[in-house]
Design an enzyme around this catalytic site. Sequence first.
Site, PDB file in Angstrom:
ATOM      1  CE  LYS A 173     -12.555  15.999 -17.799  1.00 55.74           C
ATOM      2  NZ  LYS A 173     -13.139  15.717 -19.100  1.00 55.74           N
ATOM      3  NE  ARG A 174     -14.839   9.780 -11.650  1.00 54.64           N
ATOM      4  CZ  ARG A 174     -14.628   9.236 -10.430  1.00 54.64           C
ATOM      5  NH1 ARG A 174     -14.984   9.875  -9.344  1.00 54.64           N
ATOM      6  NH2 ARG A 174     -14.072   8.032 -10.330  1.00 54.64           N
ATOM      7  NE  ARG A 179      10.246  -8.258 -21.000  1.00 59.52           N
ATOM      8  CZ  ARG A 179       9.572  -7.400 -20.234  1.00 59.52           C
ATOM      9  NH1 ARG A 179       9.830  -6.118 -20.312  1.00 59.52           N
ATOM     10  NH2 ARG A 179       8.641  -7.814 -19.412  1.00 59.52           N
ATOM     11  CG  PHE A 185      -2.223 -10.190 -22.247  1.00 58.46           C
ATOM     12  CD1 PHE A 185      -2.461 -11.418 -22.853  1.00 58.46           C
ATOM     13  CD2 PHE A 185      -1.401  -9.282 -22.912  1.00 58.46           C
ATOM     14  CE1 PHE A 185      -1.886 -11.742 -24.080  1.00 58.46           C
ATOM     15  CE2 PHE A 185      -0.828  -9.595 -24.141  1.00 58.46           C
ATOM     16  CZ  PHE A 185      -1.072 -10.830 -24.718  1.00 58.46           C
ATOM     17  CG  ASN A 214     -10.990   4.151 -20.449  1.00 55.48           C
ATOM     18  OD1 ASN A 214     -11.887   4.946 -20.733  1.00 55.48           O
ATOM     19  ND2 ASN A 214     -10.877   2.958 -21.004  1.00 55.48           N
ATOM     20  CE1 TYR A 266       5.167  -1.771 -24.948  1.00 60.19           C
ATOM     21  CE2 TYR A 266       7.202  -0.987 -25.952  1.00 60.19           C
ATOM     22  CZ  TYR A 266       6.468  -1.300 -24.820  1.00 60.19           C
ATOM     23  OH  TYR A 266       7.028  -1.131 -23.575  1.00 60.19           O
ATOM     24  N   GLY A 276       2.043  -7.370 -13.054  1.00 60.73           N
ATOM     25  CA  GLY A 276       3.139  -7.650 -13.986  1.00 60.73           C
ATOM     26  C   GLY A 276       4.490  -7.556 -13.298  1.00 60.73           C
ATOM     27  CG  PHE A 277       9.253  -7.380 -14.559  1.00 57.56           C
ATOM     28  CD1 PHE A 277       9.959  -7.749 -13.422  1.00 57.56           C
ATOM     29  CD2 PHE A 277       9.908  -6.608 -15.517  1.00 57.56           C
ATOM     30  CE1 PHE A 277      11.278  -7.343 -13.232  1.00 57.56           C
ATOM     31  CE2 PHE A 277      11.217  -6.210 -15.340  1.00 57.56           C
ATOM     32  CZ  PHE A 277      11.900  -6.566 -14.188  1.00 57.56           C
TER      33      PHE A 277
HETATM   34  P1  NAD Z   1       4.512  -6.962 -17.946  1.00 57.44           P
HETATM   35  O1  NAD Z   1       3.979  -7.565 -19.178  1.00 57.44           O
HETATM   36  O2  NAD Z   1       5.115  -7.863 -16.917  1.00 57.44           O
HETATM   37  O3  NAD Z   1       3.409  -6.093 -17.213  1.00 57.44           O
HETATM   38  C1  NAD Z   1       2.317  -5.504 -17.855  1.00 57.44           C
HETATM   39  C2  NAD Z   1       1.069  -5.776 -17.015  1.00 57.44           C
HETATM   40  O4  NAD Z   1      -0.053  -5.140 -17.631  1.00 57.44           O
HETATM   41  C3  NAD Z   1       0.748  -7.261 -16.936  1.00 57.44           C
HETATM   42  O5  NAD Z   1       0.456  -7.610 -15.610  1.00 57.44           O
HETATM   43  C4  NAD Z   1      -0.478  -7.399 -17.840  1.00 57.44           C
HETATM   44  O6  NAD Z   1      -1.317  -8.482 -17.479  1.00 57.44           O
HETATM   45  C5  NAD Z   1      -1.130  -6.050 -17.662  1.00 57.44           C
HETATM   46  N1  NAD Z   1      -2.003  -5.660 -18.768  1.00 57.44           N
HETATM   47  C6  NAD Z   1      -1.758  -5.753 -20.098  1.00 57.44           C
HETATM   48  N2  NAD Z   1      -2.809  -5.289 -20.794  1.00 57.44           N
HETATM   49  C7  NAD Z   1      -3.723  -4.869 -19.872  1.00 57.44           C
HETATM   50  C8  NAD Z   1      -5.017  -4.307 -19.978  1.00 57.44           C
HETATM   51  N3  NAD Z   1      -5.579  -4.048 -21.178  1.00 57.44           N
HETATM   52  N4  NAD Z   1      -5.693  -4.018 -18.838  1.00 57.44           N
HETATM   53  C9  NAD Z   1      -5.131  -4.280 -17.620  1.00 57.44           C
HETATM   54  N5  NAD Z   1      -3.927  -4.822 -17.471  1.00 57.44           N
HETATM   55  C10 NAD Z   1      -3.220  -5.109 -18.591  1.00 57.44           C
HETATM   56  O7  NAD Z   1       5.585  -5.874 -18.393  1.00 57.44           O
HETATM   57  P2  NAD Z   1       6.519  -4.902 -17.534  1.00 57.44           P
HETATM   58  O8  NAD Z   1       7.893  -5.111 -17.992  1.00 57.44           O
HETATM   59  O9  NAD Z   1       6.202  -5.002 -16.093  1.00 57.44           O
HETATM   60  O10 NAD Z   1       6.042  -3.484 -18.081  1.00 57.44           O
HETATM   61  C11 NAD Z   1       5.240  -2.608 -17.328  1.00 57.44           C
HETATM   62  C12 NAD Z   1       5.112  -1.280 -18.048  1.00 57.44           C
HETATM   63  O11 NAD Z   1       6.410  -0.698 -18.208  1.00 57.44           O
HETATM   64  C13 NAD Z   1       4.527  -1.407 -19.457  1.00 57.44           C
HETATM   65  O12 NAD Z   1       3.660  -0.309 -19.691  1.00 57.44           O
HETATM   66  C14 NAD Z   1       5.735  -1.323 -20.360  1.00 57.44           C
HETATM   67  O13 NAD Z   1       5.409  -0.797 -21.606  1.00 57.44           O
HETATM   68  C15 NAD Z   1       6.653  -0.405 -19.562  1.00 57.44           C
HETATM   69  N6  NAD Z   1       8.054  -0.629 -19.911  1.00 57.44           N
HETATM   70  C16 NAD Z   1       8.734  -1.719 -19.462  1.00 57.44           C
HETATM   71  C17 NAD Z   1      10.061  -1.909 -19.849  1.00 57.44           C
HETATM   72  C18 NAD Z   1      10.874  -3.072 -19.364  1.00 57.44           C
HETATM   73  O14 NAD Z   1      12.025  -3.218 -19.796  1.00 57.44           O
HETATM   74  N7  NAD Z   1      10.407  -3.916 -18.484  1.00 57.44           N
HETATM   75  C19 NAD Z   1      10.684  -0.989 -20.690  1.00 57.44           C
HETATM   76  C20 NAD Z   1       9.952   0.090 -21.153  1.00 57.44           C
HETATM   77  C21 NAD Z   1       8.638   0.279 -20.745  1.00 57.44           C
HETATM   78  N1  UDP Z   2      17.550 -10.913 -28.485  1.00 54.71           N
HETATM   79  C1  UDP Z   2      18.434 -11.941 -28.747  1.00 54.71           C
HETATM   80  N2  UDP Z   2      18.089 -13.193 -28.343  1.00 54.71           N
HETATM   81  C2  UDP Z   2      16.933 -13.471 -27.691  1.00 54.71           C
HETATM   82  C3  UDP Z   2      16.044 -12.405 -27.413  1.00 54.71           C
HETATM   83  C4  UDP Z   2      16.387 -11.128 -27.843  1.00 54.71           C
HETATM   84  O1  UDP Z   2      19.512 -11.734 -29.318  1.00 54.71           O
HETATM   85  O2  UDP Z   2      16.708 -14.636 -27.346  1.00 54.71           O
HETATM   86  C5  UDP Z   2      17.927  -9.532 -28.888  1.00 54.71           C
HETATM   87  C6  UDP Z   2      16.859  -8.777 -29.656  1.00 54.71           C
HETATM   88  O3  UDP Z   2      16.942  -9.046 -31.038  1.00 54.71           O
HETATM   89  C7  UDP Z   2      17.209  -7.339 -29.324  1.00 54.71           C
HETATM   90  C8  UDP Z   2      17.777  -7.421 -27.905  1.00 54.71           C
HETATM   91  O4  UDP Z   2      18.131  -8.792 -27.708  1.00 54.71           O
HETATM   92  O5  UDP Z   2      18.212  -6.867 -30.179  1.00 54.71           O
HETATM   93  C9  UDP Z   2      16.792  -6.992 -26.827  1.00 54.71           C
HETATM   94  O6  UDP Z   2      15.592  -7.682 -27.042  1.00 54.71           O
HETATM   95  P1  UDP Z   2      14.350  -7.577 -26.050  1.00 54.71           P
HETATM   96  O7  UDP Z   2      13.219  -8.305 -26.698  1.00 54.71           O
HETATM   97  O8  UDP Z   2      14.742  -7.992 -24.680  1.00 54.71           O
HETATM   98  O9  UDP Z   2      14.019  -6.020 -25.932  1.00 54.71           O
HETATM   99  P2  UDP Z   2      13.858  -4.830 -26.983  1.00 54.71           P
HETATM  100  O10 UDP Z   2      14.227  -5.277 -28.367  1.00 54.71           O
HETATM  101  O11 UDP Z   2      12.443  -4.428 -26.879  1.00 54.71           O
HETATM  102  O12 UDP Z   2      14.816  -3.819 -26.478  1.00 54.71           O
HETATM  103  N1  UDP Z   3     -13.399   7.647 -17.322  1.00 47.08           N
HETATM  104  C1  UDP Z   3     -13.158   6.610 -16.442  1.00 47.08           C
HETATM  105  N2  UDP Z   3     -13.291   6.859 -15.114  1.00 47.08           N
HETATM  106  C2  UDP Z   3     -13.626   8.075 -14.609  1.00 47.08           C
HETATM  107  C3  UDP Z   3     -13.839   9.120 -15.534  1.00 47.08           C
HETATM  108  C4  UDP Z   3     -13.715   8.886 -16.889  1.00 47.08           C
HETATM  109  O1  UDP Z   3     -12.869   5.486 -16.828  1.00 47.08           O
HETATM  110  O2  UDP Z   3     -13.699   8.203 -13.391  1.00 47.08           O
HETATM  111  C5  UDP Z   3     -13.250   7.382 -18.753  1.00 47.08           C
HETATM  112  C6  UDP Z   3     -14.516   7.703 -19.510  1.00 47.08           C
HETATM  113  O3  UDP Z   3     -15.158   6.498 -19.816  1.00 47.08           O
HETATM  114  C7  UDP Z   3     -14.057   8.410 -20.743  1.00 47.08           C
HETATM  115  C8  UDP Z   3     -12.562   8.606 -20.581  1.00 47.08           C
HETATM  116  O4  UDP Z   3     -12.256   8.238 -19.255  1.00 47.08           O
HETATM  117  O5  UDP Z   3     -14.249   7.608 -21.875  1.00 47.08           O
HETATM  118  C9  UDP Z   3     -12.108  10.002 -20.837  1.00 47.08           C
HETATM  119  O6  UDP Z   3     -12.751  10.849 -19.925  1.00 47.08           O
HETATM  120  P1  UDP Z   3     -12.931  12.395 -20.226  1.00 47.08           P
HETATM  121  O7  UDP Z   3     -13.716  12.953 -19.084  1.00 47.08           O
HETATM  122  O8  UDP Z   3     -11.649  13.005 -20.532  1.00 47.08           O
HETATM  123  O9  UDP Z   3     -13.730  12.401 -21.579  1.00 47.08           O
HETATM  124  P2  UDP Z   3     -15.272  12.359 -21.903  1.00 47.08           P
HETATM  125  O10 UDP Z   3     -15.950  11.526 -20.868  1.00 47.08           O
HETATM  126  O11 UDP Z   3     -15.688  13.780 -21.846  1.00 47.08           O
HETATM  127  O12 UDP Z   3     -15.305  11.765 -23.260  1.00 47.08           O
END
Ligand code: NAD
Ligand code: UDP
Ligand code: UDP
Length: 319
Positions: free
Chosen positions: A104-105, A185, A35, A98, A144, A11-12
């Site tokens: 933890k492991r 965004r 995604f 996960n 979210y 991702g970004f």
């Molecule tokens: P992004 O969408 O570019 O990156 C997210 C990445 O996670 C993508 O590469 C996507 O494919 C992957 N992903 C999504 N669901 C997944 C899943 N179930 N399994 C594996 N991969 C999965 O967004 P970003 O801006 O790079 O954000 C990265 C992290 O930082 C996120 O957790 C986001 O909540 C957090 N964050 C970002 C901002 C921001 O302004 N950019 C602000 C607050 C928090």
């Molecule tokens: N926003 C906007 N025009 C756009 C996209 C977003 O005015 O084309 C506004 C949005 O309503 C919000 C702010 O910009 O008030 C930041 O939006 P963004 O989706 O980037 O991030 P977040 O709301 O999650 O901070």
């Molecule tokens: N898990 C994983 N990788 C590991 C160890 C655990 O993905 O190397 C996952 C596992 O499937 C479990 C989750 O992490 O569902 C939480 O693990 P934890 O040991 O805390 O809980 P438990 O297995 O006892 O439910």
Amino acid sequence: MKRILVTGGAGFLGSHLCDRLLDLGEDVLCIDNFFTGSKRNISHRFSHPHFELLRHDVTFPLYVEVDQIYNLACPASPVHYQHDPVQTTKTSVHGAINMLGLAKRLRAKILQASTSEVYGDPEMHPQREEYWGRVNPIGIRSCYDEGKRCAETLFFDYHRQLRLEIKVMRIFNTYGPRMHPNDGRVVSNFIVQALKGEDITIYGDGQQTRSFCYVDDLIEGMIRLMGTPPDFTGPVNVGNPGEFTMLELAERVLQLTASKSKLIFKPLPEDDPRQRKPDINLAKTKLGWEPKVSLEDGLKETIAYFEKTIANNSFGIRS
Ligand code: NAD
Ligand code: UDP
Ligand code: UDP
């Protein structure tokens, strides 16, 4: 050399983190389900001997051997996270379980990419880490916001109950090259609209505020947080305290792109926070960190990236 897992590494933010860790000489395992991320973001690293990419969804267990985990997997833009809200909550919550189980492991240190969204539409301004937030639990942003809040809860319970070493980072709006041009965004929207000569879409009256952090500053804060002593868990705000209205942002983008695009006003999305600005005193004290890149310089870099992307049509027409 440490073996470091980056979830959401295509991702970004994740791709910049992978770059930075490789440059520091670490061994990086990047996992992503693509995604919202793209192989394009990391293809320049494919031949690096210490880089590995795995297609994997964090909602499923993962068994690998690493020393540290950065958990970034989760769509971050409202358009993307609202596309499949159930999957968004699963990604935050099951993904956290996960990755915490994995940590933890392995007794590995784990960092969570949390968000300023945990503060919701805040009454405290600027937002400090002690503030509990004002979040609607049943609105369209809740998948979210509440997913990320629950992930924080899980991190702190694994820390208290199982003595895991955790780091929780509350990221405020971050922008820069490799943002997805269609993620809705505000920074990417305004720049792409300005470069294409399309109308700039201001939601609401444009008086709502955000604070924009350039990606390089953010990644520096993330690496520093991972390097803090075990007793420092966060949560810690990382963002740029410079606060701008969306109208001000639009004006800056128009000026820097020399665009003739016009502003148009559209309805404000539901639960859109009025204002957001981090209090970064904790990051200053504990990480010795503060942002260095001005909005103007960061926007110039981002505009240059989108100019190239649009010229190459390298993102196609995916929306
Ligand atoms: P992004 O969408 O570019 O990156 C997210 C990445 O996670 C993508 O590469 C996507 O494919 C992957 N992903 C999504 N669901 C997944 C899943 N179930 N399994 C594996 N991969 C999965 O967004 P970003 O801006 O790079 O954000 C990265 C992290 O930082 C996120 O957790 C986001 O909540 C957090 N964050 C970002 C901002 C921001 O302004 N950019 C602000 C607050 C928090
Ligand atoms: N926003 C906007 N025009 C756009 C996209 C977003 O005015 O084309 C506004 C949005 O309503 C919000 C702010 O910009 O008030 C930041 O939006 P963004 O989706 O980037 O991030 P977040 O709301 O999650 O901070
Ligand atoms: N898990 C994983 N990788 C590991 C160890 C655990 O993905 O190397 C996952 C596992 O499937 C479990 C989750 O992490 O569902 C939480 O693990 P934890 O040991 O805390 O809980 P438990 O297995 O006892 O439910």
